[in-house]
Design an enzyme around this catalytic site. Structure first.
Site, short mmCIF file in Angstrom:
data_model
loop_
_atom_site.label_atom_id
_atom_site.label_comp_id
_atom_site.label_asym_id
_atom_site.label_seq_id
_atom_site.Cartn_x
_atom_site.Cartn_y
_atom_site.Cartn_z
CG ASP A 199 45.80 39.39 38.58
OD1 ASP A 199 45.05 39.29 37.60
OD2 ASP A 199 45.66 40.24 39.48
CG ASP A 328 39.89 40.86 33.14
OD1 ASP A 328 39.08 40.64 34.05
OD2 ASP A 328 41.13 40.77 33.27
O1 ISL Z 1 39.52 45.15 32.80
C1 ISL Z 1 40.52 45.69 32.45
C2 ISL Z 1 40.55 46.96 31.77
O2 ISL Z 1 39.71 47.89 32.34
C3 ISL Z 1 41.80 45.07 32.59
O3 ISL Z 1 42.76 45.98 32.27
C4 ISL Z 1 42.07 44.48 33.97
O4 ISL Z 1 41.62 45.30 34.97
C5 ISL Z 1 43.54 44.27 34.13
O5 ISL Z 1 43.93 43.51 33.06
C6 ISL Z 1 43.85 43.50 35.38
O6 ISL Z 1 43.18 42.28 35.36
C7 ISL Z 1 43.45 41.33 36.34
O7 ISL Z 1 43.57 41.85 37.63
C8 ISL Z 1 42.39 42.42 38.20
C9 ISL Z 1 41.17 41.53 38.04
O8 ISL Z 1 40.02 42.28 38.32
C10 ISL Z 1 41.07 40.96 36.66
O9 ISL Z 1 39.97 40.07 36.56
C11 ISL Z 1 42.36 40.28 36.35
O10 ISL Z 1 42.35 39.59 35.14
C12 ISL Z 1 42.70 42.63 39.64
O11 ISL Z 1 43.21 41.45 40.20
#
Ligand code: ISL
Ligand code: CA
Length: 563
Positions: A199, A328
């Site tokens: 992540d 996302d």
């Molecule tokens: O939603 C997004 C853009 O506004 C993405 O950029 C997202 O926030 C980013 O890719 C990070 O995503 C990951 O980490 C986040 C979590 O909320 C997301 O679901 C995960 O895929 C924090 O852990």
């Protein structure tokens, strides 16, 4: 051509909260996934990546972890996990788990200790700074609105959180933090994990001094923590400490802000960092000044230019991953196809593209049914913290137009892909026997798995065929990529080639008929249809394509060769 299982695999992503509820509490769980493994086996996927299922207060649906070695209460028990991994492996399906270590939950014992005092042994597990002129230490803004800093009265300092204030960023400069991460990885490998989805893997290393970011319309500060100064050192260390000992374990980094040049470092052959990255350029296409809630229309040529760039520039030097959506992003057919009249045709067309490019394809749950965006009419129907915080900041406090914001959310918001799986046409779509945690899309009577499995022409069976073909024809996995007519605003045309074997792909991205003419340097002596979403004849030639038609052909220019 260096063959690897993870290059040839097709991976399916499960968002556990929304996949299958097994105990009637309205929330999907691990036992629910186990129940549906035969469905995934039938689809033919090689591996499943499951979004976080660890103990969490669920501020961000499990991306805020309070215990990395325990299962979230709502999702079941460690026994349920053991059963799930055993049943997956019995069916020959590998398991990819989500490793969320840019941050923890603020309820993680490390953070509870860390915030107690400046002298606490865990203080340096997180990023603490003094106020600057009585305010936040810098101007960075969170992915979930507002500042990335939260004041902690216990010690009079602020802590950094790139995501919600319940997701404090870990301090990767601290070697103890990194050793803890490697321990967590070993724990899950021992439990049966075959790989990790990392992540926000591009954000672990923050620039020294945490300088102010350039103010833009998007998130401020990214240039100081995306692909930061020590990031590649950290991944090489992770490889040395853990991954080098488990050569079959795969890693895919979620790397927002990654450029082709950076990707060549993360996922470069022989660099010993990770196996592949998720790049973001196509998903962020049309974000006005980097603002995801202000998306403008883009041309097909812009979309193609991004995907083709990633195809040609990583070729022979690094490995790519391919995705149209995830938890996302909005639904792929709603974003890039036609969720109305040509829903089925356009969904098949899009996945023809995904499964005929170089890289490892990821199918997000429900896309094999052609599920569409949520189309909720009220802000109260949405649960996502990003959506709710943005609404609060822009509409409630900022006075922006609620109608426009609702429209933007309905187009791009994260809950669009998080509505529960549509299994059948009974109440709650067979997802749960009680009230689902997030509303089910009203179209579930039309769009559901039961119906798809009863229809040989369904998107499900088309995807099954695409997966089977990809396993049978290595040209689809490893073939070199050449694009034709990059300026064409209707068709995406490309060829893959491997050892004299070719795969020509033509995709119509419009609802109108379009003429395709065979590129001049393509002179097949023999060809046959690989796959199409319409009835088609068996040879490759110039012709007219129907709305959202996809057609791919195997062909050879060598006399006497077979296709
Ligand atoms: O939603 C997004 C853009 O506004 C993405 O950029 C997202 O926030 C980013 O890719 C990070 O995503 C990951 O980490 C986040 C979590 O909320 C997301 O679901 C995960 O895929 C924090 O852990
Ligand atoms: Ca449940």
């Amino acid at each position: 051509m260096d063959q690897k299982w993870w290059k040839e695999a097709v991976i399916y992503q499960i968002y556990p909260r929304s996949f299958q509820d097994s105990n009637g509490d309205g929330v999907g769980d691990l036992a629910g996934i186990t129940r549906r493994l035969d469905y995934l086996k039938e689809l033919g996927v090689d591996a499943v990546w499951i979004s976080p299922f660890y103990k969490s207060p669920n501020d961000d649906n499990g991306y805020d972890i309070s215990d990395y070695r325990a299962i979230m209460d709502e999702f079941g028990t460690m026994e349920d996990f053991d059963t799930l991994q055993r049943e997956m492996h019995k069916r020959g399906i590998r398991l990819i788990v989500d490793l969320v270590v840019n941050h923890t939950s603020d309820e993680h014992p490390w953070f509870l200790e860390s915030k107690k005092s400046r002298e606490n042994p865990y203080r340096d597990f997180y990023i603490w700074r003094d106020p600057k002129d009585g305010k936040e230490p810098n101007n960075w803004t969170s992915f979930f609105s507002g500042s990335t800093w939260e004041y902690s009265p216990e010690t009079g300092q602020y802590y950094l959180h790139i995501f919600s204030k319940k997701q404090p960023d870990l301090n990767w400069e601290n070697p103890k933090v990194r050793q803890e991460v490697y321990d967590i990885m070993r724990f899950w490998i021992d439990k049966g994990a075959d790989g990790f989805r990392l992540d926000v893997a591009s954000m672990y290393s923050k620039r020294e001094g945490l300088p102010d970011g350039q103010a833009t319309g998007g998130y401020i500060g990214g240039e100081h923590y995306q692909n930061g100064p020590r990031i590649h050192e950290f991944f090489r260390e992770m490889h040395d400490n853990v991954l080098s000992k488990y050569p079959e374990v795969m890693t895919v980094g979620e790397t927002s802000g990654v450029t082709v040049e950076e990707a060549k470092k993360y996922a470069g052959f022989g660099r010993q960092e990770m196996n592949m990255v998720f790049q973001f350029e196509h998903t962020e296409l049309g974000y006005t000044d980097g603002d995801k809630f202000r998306v403008h229309k883009v041309k097909l040529s812009e979309f193609k230019a991004i995907l083709s760039k990633w195809q040609t520039q990583l070729q022979d030097v690094a490995w790519n991953s391919l995705y149209l959506t995830n938890h996302d992003q909005p639904r792929s057919v709603s974003r890039w196809g036609d969720p109305g009249k040509y829903r089925v045709e356009s969904a098949k067309m899009l996945y023809t593209m995904l499964l005929t490019q170089q890289g490892t394809p990821y199918i997000y749950q429900g896309d094999e049914l052609g599920m569409t965006n949520a189309s909720f009419s009220s802000i109260d129907d949405y649960q996502d913290i990003q959506i709710r915080n943005a609404w609060q900041e822009r509409v409630v406090e900022g006075g922006e137009d609620p109608g426009e914001m609702l429209e933007a959310i309905a187009y791009i918001g994260r809950d669009n892909a998080r509505t529960p799986m549509q299994w059948d046409d009974t109440k709650n779509a067979g997802f749960t026997s009680s009230t689902p945690w997030l509303k089910i899309n009203e179209n579930y009577r039309e769009i559901n798995a039961k119906k798809a499995l009863a229809d040989p022409d369904s998107i499900f069976f088309y995807m099954q065929k695409l997966i089977r073909l990809r396993h049978e024809h290595l040209v689809a996995v490893y073939g070199d990529f050449t694009e034709y007519e990059p300026q064409n605003e209707a068709l995406y045309i490309y060829n893959r080639s491997l050892d004299g074997q070719n795969l020509l792909v033509v995709l119509n991205f419009t609802k109108d008929a379009q003429d395709f003419s065979l590129p001049e340097d393509i002179r097949p002596v023999k060809s046959r249809l690989y796959i199409s979403n319409y009835e088609n004849n068996d040879e490759l030639r110039s012709r007219r394509l129907r709305p959202y038609e996809a057609a791919a052909y195997l062909w050879t220019a060598q006399e006497g060769s077979d296709v």
